[in-house]
Design an enzyme around this catalytic site. Structure first.
Site, PDB file in Angstrom:
ATOM      1  N   LYS A 116      29.403  33.072 111.204  1.00 22.03           N
ATOM      2  CA  LYS A 116      30.386  34.001 111.781  1.00 22.03           C
ATOM      3  C   LYS A 116      31.231  33.260 112.806  1.00 22.03           C
ATOM      4  O   LYS A 116      30.693  32.457 113.589  1.00 22.03           O
ATOM      5  CB  LYS A 116      29.612  35.159 112.418  1.00 22.03           C
ATOM      6  N   SER A 156      30.035  44.245 112.674  1.00 18.34           N
ATOM      7  CA  SER A 156      31.173  43.364 112.800  1.00 18.34           C
ATOM      8  C   SER A 156      31.036  42.065 111.989  1.00 18.34           C
ATOM      9  O   SER A 156      32.019  41.365 111.812  1.00 18.34           O
ATOM     10  CB  SER A 156      31.385  43.019 114.272  1.00 18.34           C
ATOM     11  N   SER A 200      25.402  44.899 114.060  1.00 15.78           N
ATOM     12  CA  SER A 200      26.378  44.126 113.279  1.00 15.78           C
ATOM     13  C   SER A 200      25.816  43.138 112.279  1.00 15.78           C
ATOM     14  O   SER A 200      26.585  42.518 111.545  1.00 15.78           O
ATOM     15  CB  SER A 200      27.322  43.382 114.212  1.00 15.78           C
TER      16      SER A 200
HETATM   17  N1  GLN Z   1      29.420  48.625 115.964  1.00 18.61           N
HETATM   18  C1  GLN Z   1      28.901  48.251 117.228  1.00 18.61           C
HETATM   19  C2  GLN Z   1      30.021  48.013 118.208  1.00 18.61           C
HETATM   20  O1  GLN Z   1      31.123  48.151 117.839  1.00 18.61           O
HETATM   21  C3  GLN Z   1      28.016  47.060 117.111  1.00 18.61           C
HETATM   22  C4  GLN Z   1      28.746  45.782 117.093  1.00 18.61           C
HETATM   23  C5  GLN Z   1      27.847  44.586 117.049  1.00 18.61           C
HETATM   24  O2  GLN Z   1      26.655  44.684 116.788  1.00 18.61           O
HETATM   25  N2  GLN Z   1      28.429  43.453 117.352  1.00 18.61           N
HETATM   26  O3  GLN Z   1      29.823  47.717 119.330  1.00 18.61           O
END
Ligand code: GLN
Length: 512
Positions: free
Chosen positions: A79, A154, A178
């Site tokens: 990532k 994400s 994420s």
């Molecule tokens: N969807 C969650 C957020 O927007 C988790 C994001 C993540 O785990 N990086 O914060």
């Protein structure tokens, strides 16, 4: 079977037996990326030449009889939130569009030591804020099972890349789900390790007390291989746990007889899609058939988890992102306009007293900060910064931030209590399967609610995995989540591995 359809473990066996070379493997995956990424847009950068060079190096060392690491010759996608020395690392943000880190993240060092071939950097929501990868400043990644749909987020790029066979292994980060949620949406395995298991050194921070890096793979055995390589204490990360790293592949074969699985009643209530609920219940039945016993457990404060998370994460984000002002860090706005203004004011500055002059200069600097931040950050990031700055401001700090921390502690205590009675907790990953691109972008609150089942593990610092457990009638993957007490990754991987011995959801290949 073509090389890109094989698991990492199979590829590794073939490499050791000399059936094919690391260059063959890397070339096969690069070709696959070339064929598919126009429609998927999972990668922000593909390291074609460098990956082939790295692979050739591995082949050379193998031919010379050198001892090679456990991931020797296996492609890994990372990532784009992880720093790689000299190679553009954007965190999905315009703000970092020309950032070339002067150092490697610890996990990059470790992957290299293990012999992995870094194949590219994957797309993500800006600064890992989001659940659909639509908040990337660069491109929207499609779900390989249906390119009209989101891969989740994400870490959507990493999940889509593994699902589409663009790489056998990928790394993502999980702050509130994420890794697990995109794994569920894309039909692959995703592991969010215990907080502190994997070094965060060189991971661009979103919410430091919640962020954890972890693997994506098709199987539990492959995830174990990758987790092995990136785990372990790191003196450069003060929150890294000084815990020995067990051999994750060792316990995979253990029978599950006697495993106590907790089921949280509230997690099957309103808001959970019926097809997802049915698939997860079926997975629970498979575990029972494997010898597990199911016990009802209560996590009474889990209903406040979203509220606590969406205070704590933005608070930490507003602090972590304060450094990106175009001067200390990050992209500076075009200064032409500001310079004009400066020239106009120079005369006045000359006339002004020292004090007034300083004030004016200050305000020009602040204008530059403001413009840089306004142009560099996307709207979701700005929303989080504002939420966090507000919740931390004098007068509101106790009401929001401190309150959220108190809830966090209660959530952790709920889990502690539950893990007195059961070994692992089983349930859904997300309330629904992958939704359509664009469907939720105008409704951030609805998107936040999708994190309902995943944020608890982050708030409590616990490990969690998602593994494929079925498909909707329209052919979209569904995931089941297992969570465990701190450092219970061996038990989690064992449970997923045993499940994968008697089911074939993880073997379904997407046609693309
Ligand atoms: N969807 C969650 C957020 O927007 C988790 C994001 C993540 O785990 N990086 O914060």
């Amino acid at each position: 079977m073509s090389l890109t359809e094989q698991t990492a473990a199979e590829l590794s066996t073939g490499l050791q037996a000399g059936q094919f070379s690391a260059v063959d493997v890397t070339r096969a995956f690069l070709d696959r990326i070339e064929q598919t990424d126009q429609s998927l847009r999972a990668f922000l950068a593909v390291r074609s030449d460098r990956a082939l060079q790295d692979a050739a190096e591995i082949d050379k060392r193998r031919a010379a009889g050198a001892s090679l690491g456990p991931l020797a010759g296996l492609p890994v996608a990372v990532k784009d939130v992880v720093c790689v020395r000299g190679e553009r690392t954007t965190a999905g943000s315009r703000m970092l569009e020309s950032y070339h880190p002067p150092y490697d993240a610890t996990i990059i060092d470790r992957l290299r030591d293990a012999g992995a071939v870094l194949i590219g950097k994957t797309n993500m929501d800006e600064y890992a804020m989001g659940s659909s990868t639509e908040n990337s400043a660069y491109q929207v990644t499609a779900n390989p099972w249906d390119v009209e749909r989101t891969p989740g987020g994400s870490s959507g790029g990493s999940a889509a890349a593994v699902a589409a066979g663009q790489t056998p292994l990928a790394v993502g980060s999980d702050t509130g789900g994420s890794i697990r949620q995109p794994a569920a949406f894309c039909g692959v395995v995703g592991v969010k390790p215990t907080y502190g298991r994997v070094s965060r050194y060189g991971l661009i921070a979103y919410a430091s007390s919640l962020d954890q890096l972890g693997p994506f793979a098709r199987t539990a055995a492959d995830a174990a291989l990758l987790l092995q390589a990136i785990s372990g204490h790191d003196p450069r990360d003060s929150t890294s746990a000084d815990e020995p790293t067990p051999v994750f592949t060792e316990g995979l074969a253990k029978p599950l007889k006697g495993l106590r699985l907790g089921v949280v009643g509230e997690h099957f209530g309103d808001g959970l899609d019926a097809e997802v609920a049915a698939a997860v219940r079926k997975a629970i039945a498979v575990y029972e058939a494997l010898g597990a016993t199911c016990v009802d457990v209560q996590l009474p404060h889990s209903r406040y988890a979203i509220a606590a998370y969406y205070i704590i994460a933005p608070c930490e984000a507003s602090s972590n992102l304060a450094r990106y002002d175009g001067v200390h860090y990050g992209r500076r706005t075009d200064e032409t306009e500001l310079r004009k203004e400066w020239r106009r004011e120079r005369e006045e500055l000359r006339k002004a007293s020292d004090r007034e002059g300083l004030k004016k200069q200050d305000s020009l600097l602040v204008a530059m900060y403001r413009k840089s931040r306004s142009a560099g950050f996307g709207s979701e990031v700005k929303r989080r910064i504002m939420l966090g700055a507000y919740a931390l401001s004098a007068g509101y700090h106790d009401k929001y931030y401190v309150k959220a921390l108190q809830i966090r502690r209660l959530i952790r205590e709920d889990y502690n209590r539950a893990f007195g009675d059961v070994d692992l907790i089983i349930g859904p990953v997300a309330p629904h399967a992958a939704y359509r691109l664009g469907e939720m972008v105008d409704d951030p609150l609805a998107m936040y609610l999708g994190d309902l089942y995943t944020v608890g593990a982050n708030l409590a610092g616990l490990p969690g995995v998602s593994t494929p457990c079925g498909f909707t009638a329209s052919g979209l993957p569904i995931g089941v989540q297992l969570q465990g007490s701190p450092f219970s990754e061996p038990a989690l991987l064992n449970a997923v591995h045993q499940y994968q011995q008697v089911t074939d959801w993880h073997e379904r290949r997407v046609q693309i």
